[in-house]
Every structure is written in C-alpha cells, then in structure tokens.
Design a protein around this motif. Sequence first.
Motif, PDB file in Angstrom:
ATOM      1  N   HIS A 218      -5.438  10.160  12.926  1.00  0.00           N
ATOM      2  CA  HIS A 218      -6.859   9.942  12.657  1.00  0.00           C
ATOM      3  C   HIS A 218      -7.574  11.217  12.208  1.00  0.00           C
ATOM      4  O   HIS A 218      -8.347  11.195  11.238  1.00  0.00           O
ATOM      5  N   ARG A 221      -6.592  12.147   8.530  1.00  0.00           N
ATOM      6  CA  ARG A 221      -6.415  11.005   7.626  1.00  0.00           C
ATOM      7  C   ARG A 221      -6.838  11.320   6.196  1.00  0.00           C
ATOM      8  O   ARG A 221      -6.163  10.900   5.244  1.00  0.00           O
ATOM      9  N   GLU A 222      -7.944  12.052   6.002  1.00  0.00           N
ATOM     10  CA  GLU A 222      -8.406  12.354   4.651  1.00  0.00           C
ATOM     11  C   GLU A 222      -7.419  13.271   3.934  1.00  0.00           C
ATOM     12  O   GLU A 222      -7.048  13.029   2.776  1.00  0.00           O
ATOM     13  N   GLU A 223      -7.021  14.326   4.618  1.00  0.00           N
ATOM     14  CA  GLU A 223      -6.077  15.280   4.025  1.00  0.00           C
ATOM     15  C   GLU A 223      -4.737  14.614   3.747  1.00  0.00           C
ATOM     16  O   GLU A 223      -4.120  14.833   2.695  1.00  0.00           O
ATOM     17  N   ALA A 225      -4.076  11.341   3.285  1.00  0.00           N
ATOM     18  CA  ALA A 225      -4.188  10.375   2.194  1.00  0.00           C
ATOM     19  C   ALA A 225      -4.186  11.081   0.843  1.00  0.00           C
ATOM     20  O   ALA A 225      -3.629  10.573  -0.144  1.00  0.00           O
ATOM     21  N   GLU A 226      -4.794  12.268   0.772  1.00  0.00           N
ATOM     22  CA  GLU A 226      -4.795  13.041  -0.463  1.00  0.00           C
ATOM     23  C   GLU A 226      -3.388  13.490  -0.822  1.00  0.00           C
ATOM     24  O   GLU A 226      -3.005  13.488  -2.006  1.00  0.00           O
ATOM     25  N   GLU A 264     -10.201   2.934  10.602  1.00  0.00           N
ATOM     26  CA  GLU A 264     -10.671   4.022   9.742  1.00  0.00           C
ATOM     27  C   GLU A 264      -9.524   4.646   8.953  1.00  0.00           C
ATOM     28  O   GLU A 264      -9.691   5.042   7.792  1.00  0.00           O
ATOM     29  N   THR A 268      -9.237   4.550   4.871  1.00  0.00           N
ATOM     30  CA  THR A 268      -9.072   5.787   4.103  1.00  0.00           C
ATOM     31  C   THR A 268      -7.937   5.653   3.099  1.00  0.00           C
ATOM     32  O   THR A 268      -8.070   6.042   1.931  1.00  0.00           O
ATOM     33  N   GLU A 271      -8.846   3.386   0.228  1.00  0.00           N
ATOM     34  CA  GLU A 271      -9.728   4.039  -0.745  1.00  0.00           C
ATOM     35  C   GLU A 271      -8.963   4.971  -1.681  1.00  0.00           C
ATOM     36  O   GLU A 271      -9.313   5.103  -2.859  1.00  0.00           O
ATOM     37  N   ARG A 272      -7.909   5.619  -1.177  1.00  0.00           N
ATOM     38  CA  ARG A 272      -7.219   6.651  -1.967  1.00  0.00           C
ATOM     39  C   ARG A 272      -6.019   6.132  -2.748  1.00  0.00           C
ATOM     40  O   ARG A 272      -5.622   6.728  -3.740  1.00  0.00           O
TER      41      ARG A 272
END
Length: 416
Positions: A218, A221-223, A225-226, A264, A268, A271-272
């Motif tokens: 969690h 998650r942003e890093e 997914a990138e 969440e 994420t 979205e990616r």
Amino acid sequence: MATYHIETYGCTSNRGESREIERRLRDGGHRPVDGPGEADVAILNTCTVVEKTERNMLRRAEELSEETADLIVTGCMALAQGEQFADADVDAQVLHWEDVPTAVMNGECPTPTEGTAPVLDGQVGILPIARGCMSNCSYCITKFATGRIDSPPVAENVEKARALVHAGAKEIRVTGQDTGVYGWDTGERKLPELLDRICDIDGEFRVRVGMANPGGIHGIREELAEVFATNEKLYDFIHLPVQSGSDTVLEEMRRQHRVDEFLEIVETFDERLDEWTLSTDFIVGFPTETDSDHEQSMALLREVRPEKVNVTRFSKRPGTEAADMKGLGGQTKKDRSKEMSAAKRDIVGEAYASMVGSERRVLVVEEGTGDSVKCRDGAYRQIIVRDADERGVEPGDLLDVEVVDENTMYAFGDPV
C-alpha cells in the motif's frame, strides 16, 4: 503444517503434475501420510479418458470426501467436467493442478526457501529475494519457520538474476514469503528499485513478481505501479492476498491491511495499466466469520473481479492463535467455499472468454499436455498452443498468437 494424501489416475502427464504438487507441498513443510483418514487434505488427480473412468472418478471422490476433512479434485476430469462433482453433491474444491499447493497452504506465507539461492528450472529462473515476512497473522504457522524479513542487498539479488538470465532463463520469478516488504529490515522499501534494476539486465526475458501482502504494497503502490507501467519485461500481474472482505475478520486474522487499502492498490494499478491481472486469495470459514462477513467477501470478489482467485477453507494449524478459537461447522465452511468458488469460475471464465479474437505476444514457458506448450501473455494469462512440434514452437520462444478459444482457466492460441 498440513498433512496430505494424494491419489493419481491416468497418464504420465498427470503423474508428473502430482509429483510437482508434492514437491511444492514438501518444500513448504507439509508432509504426506499413509491414507486419507489421517490427512488434513486429500488430493484426487483425475482422468477422464472414457465414461467408465468418469464413473470411477466420481465414486472415488465420493469415498474420499467421506474419509477426509477436505478434498481437492484436480486433473483432466476436474478441468473438463468439473461441474459433475457438484452435480453429484461431492464436497470438494475443484482446482487446476497449479492452484493445489496454494489451496493446501491455508492462506499462509508461500513456500519457505533454504536461504535465498536462485534455481533454474527449464526456462524459468526462481529468484528468492528475501526470507521471512513482517506479518503476524493469527492463522499462519509458516512464520514460525521463516521468522522476520531478512533482505539481501539489491545489488546481490540483481547479480543472481543476471546469472539466471546468462544461464538461459526466459522468465524470472521474483519470490519470497512477502515480496512487498523487501528491504523493510534495513529501513527502506526496495522492491521498486530491485525490479527496475532486474529489468535493466540485457537479454530477452520476462519478470513475474510473487506474492505481496497488501499491507506491504500500500505505501509504495504509486511507485510500484509506475515501475510496472514503464518496464515491458515485467508481467502486468500482481498477487495481493486480501483473505477477507470484512475489516472485522481482517482484524481477527491480524492482517496488516484493511479493505479500503486493498481497493486503493487495485485502483492505482487500474489507473496506470491498460490491462493487468489481479490475483488474490480468500479464506472462507475463519472462526469469527459471520454470514455478513462472508457476504462482504462475496461483494468484494464481485467488485474487483480478479482473474486469478485462490479460495481456501480455513483449517487450524497447531500453535497458532486461531487454533484456539471456536471454529465454524464444517458444513458452513463447505457452503461458503462452494458459493465463492462458483462465483470465481464465472469471473475467471468471463475474463478468458473476453480474450477470444485478440492477438497477443506470448512467451512459451514450458511444455504442456501432449503436443502442446504453455505460454504467458503480457498480463501473465495462460495461453495454450496446440500441435507445438508441427508448428515448430518450443519453450523459450516469443511469438504472436491469436486467441481462438478458452476453457475457463486458460485460453488457446494459434501462431500468426
């Protein structure tokens, strides 16, 4: 750890699959016993060559369901005519053989490894990146064997991956008890960096990330997914075992995430990534699970629609906190498992049916049954290519296929 009894019928392919099931179970600390009456779980690997064989398989399944606490049916009849077991009121989980070890493991951490030595198995390189985990789940006995996370440096794991590629690996499987917490023992969250650097290794290969608990993923998650979005070598696949759709049950399980955090992570990645595969696990029949809790799990399953789902009936493991809880009745667990497994089959079947008519780039990973090979597309969906020898297709090849049919748990593709 669980005790198991396995029976195998049919061809050499079935026997090979049973050997692989047993290898993975024994590696995980599970042990065989002499008969189904002494086993926590019985496994029936079926054949369906003629009608008489089908009748024999149904009869044996009925017998085993009476002799053991849990029965798993796999093999040819399970895949081709799995509904017959339900129609005959046989109390069993019907699974693809590759899903059997996970189901037996009762939602626990995956296979413990001796150290972190990489292994090359055909075209597949197994890369354990760490040992242990950061969780303290109330039902899990594996933690007693593996302990807390112990993470080798990123550079060390990258060199192990490089050695596997140089040895001929076309698929690197990044594994661990919980890959998402790699590096936590050093005060850093290193999984995104490790994956980036593995993907920078020269060569034509693919990378699959093994199980990562939502509690560890969690915060990154942003890093993460990138990293998936920018590295073509990474399969767009992630295994996030949610275990329950009820926060109350998750708290009793002592899981380190809650449902909204799981959602969440899924949002994420949605979205990616244009197309990706979510794999998750549910434990049904945890001792404190109410009808309402189960319905919340069913609702979550239908909401996120994962394309790979492991459904496990709760069973007690000695020495764990959950072993001292007053359990639910066996029929309750069976009914809930049947309901969730039926929904799972519909969801997974729908996903594979939607692939028919599309063209995909696939990696041929291993030989299949008869003259076929097993391939994986970019989202790690399984595609079978038949008549492989005639078409000159073999493990290690990269090729384009058109998806021409599906069989609920996998698709069939023809080279184009």
